[in-house]
Design a protein around this motif. Structure first.
Motif, PDB file in Angstrom:
ATOM      1  N   ASP A  15      34.999  34.585  40.803  1.00  0.00           N
ATOM      2  CA  ASP A  15      34.420  34.729  39.473  1.00  0.00           C
ATOM      3  C   ASP A  15      35.564  34.891  38.469  1.00  0.00           C
ATOM      4  O   ASP A  15      36.721  35.071  38.834  1.00  0.00           O
ATOM      5  N   GLU A  16      35.248  34.828  37.203  1.00  0.00           N
ATOM      6  CA  GLU A  16      36.259  34.824  36.156  1.00  0.00           C
ATOM      7  C   GLU A  16      37.130  36.079  36.194  1.00  0.00           C
ATOM      8  O   GLU A  16      38.352  36.021  36.054  1.00  0.00           O
ATOM      9  N   HIS A  17      36.510  37.236  36.398  1.00  0.00           N
ATOM     10  CA  HIS A  17      37.242  38.503  36.422  1.00  0.00           C
ATOM     11  C   HIS A  17      38.187  38.570  37.626  1.00  0.00           C
ATOM     12  O   HIS A  17      39.342  38.982  37.497  1.00  0.00           O
ATOM     13  N   ALA A  19      39.485  36.057  39.298  1.00  0.00           N
ATOM     14  CA  ALA A  19      40.565  35.085  39.116  1.00  0.00           C
ATOM     15  C   ALA A  19      41.609  35.626  38.138  1.00  0.00           C
ATOM     16  O   ALA A  19      42.817  35.491  38.373  1.00  0.00           O
ATOM     17  N   ALA A  20      41.156  36.264  37.065  1.00  0.00           N
ATOM     18  CA  ALA A  20      42.092  36.845  36.099  1.00  0.00           C
ATOM     19  C   ALA A  20      42.899  37.963  36.736  1.00  0.00           C
ATOM     20  O   ALA A  20      44.106  38.092  36.491  1.00  0.00           O
ATOM     21  N   SER A  21      42.263  38.767  37.573  1.00  0.00           N
ATOM     22  CA  SER A  21      42.970  39.847  38.265  1.00  0.00           C
ATOM     23  C   SER A  21      44.022  39.290  39.213  1.00  0.00           C
ATOM     24  O   SER A  21      45.138  39.811  39.289  1.00  0.00           O
ATOM     25  N   ALA A  22      43.677  38.249  39.945  1.00  0.00           N
ATOM     26  CA  ALA A  22      44.626  37.633  40.869  1.00  0.00           C
ATOM     27  C   ALA A  22      45.818  37.047  40.109  1.00  0.00           C
ATOM     28  O   ALA A  22      46.966  37.185  40.543  1.00  0.00           O
ATOM     29  N   ARG A  23      45.553  36.418  38.981  1.00  0.00           N
ATOM     30  CA  ARG A  23      46.651  35.855  38.177  1.00  0.00           C
ATOM     31  C   ARG A  23      47.545  36.955  37.605  1.00  0.00           C
ATOM     32  O   ARG A  23      48.773  36.811  37.565  1.00  0.00           O
ATOM     33  N   ALA A  24      46.941  38.056  37.163  1.00  0.00           N
ATOM     34  CA  ALA A  24      47.723  39.168  36.621  1.00  0.00           C
ATOM     35  C   ALA A  24      48.602  39.783  37.705  1.00  0.00           C
ATOM     36  O   ALA A  24      49.777  40.105  37.467  1.00  0.00           O
ATOM     37  N   TYR A  25      48.046  39.935  38.901  1.00  0.00           N
ATOM     38  CA  TYR A  25      48.824  40.482  40.018  1.00  0.00           C
ATOM     39  C   TYR A  25      49.980  39.545  40.364  1.00  0.00           C
ATOM     40  O   TYR A  25      51.111  39.994  40.578  1.00  0.00           O
ATOM     41  N   ALA A  26      49.712  38.256  40.401  1.00  0.00           N
ATOM     42  CA  ALA A  26      50.762  37.275  40.704  1.00  0.00           C
ATOM     43  C   ALA A  26      51.869  37.331  39.656  1.00  0.00           C
ATOM     44  O   ALA A  26      53.055  37.275  39.994  1.00  0.00           O
TER      45      ALA A  26
END
Length: 76
Positions: A15-17, A19-26
């Motif tokens: 979900d959007e949230h 995916a955003a969390s995964a990108r922020a962690y990366a």
């Protein structure tokens, strides 16, 4: 690293949230790695820093623990 997704039989979209969390962690991990790489490149170019210019590990540890304690929530 490859920019292409790994081959897998099926992928479950995030979900959007998530995916955003995964990108922020990366991004955060990439920033840490970039910092480490720049320190190692500096050591390779200029050699080890002089011990007189460093901070004893006990002092660095105590300062770090104090910063962590300041960020902790406290219960009254």
């Amino acid at each position: 690293m490859s920019q292409q997704p790994a081959t897998a039989p099926a992928r479950q979209p995030l979900d959007e949230h998530a995916a955003a969390s995964a990108r922020a962690y990366a991004a955060a991990e990439r920033a840490k790695t970039d910092t480490l790489a720049s320190v190692l490149e500096d050591i390779a170019t200029n050699g080890y820093p002089s011990p007189e210019t460093g901070v004893p590990w006990e002092v660095a540890r105590d300062e770090h623990l104090a910063r962590l304690a300041d960020r902790q929530r406290r219960v009254a």
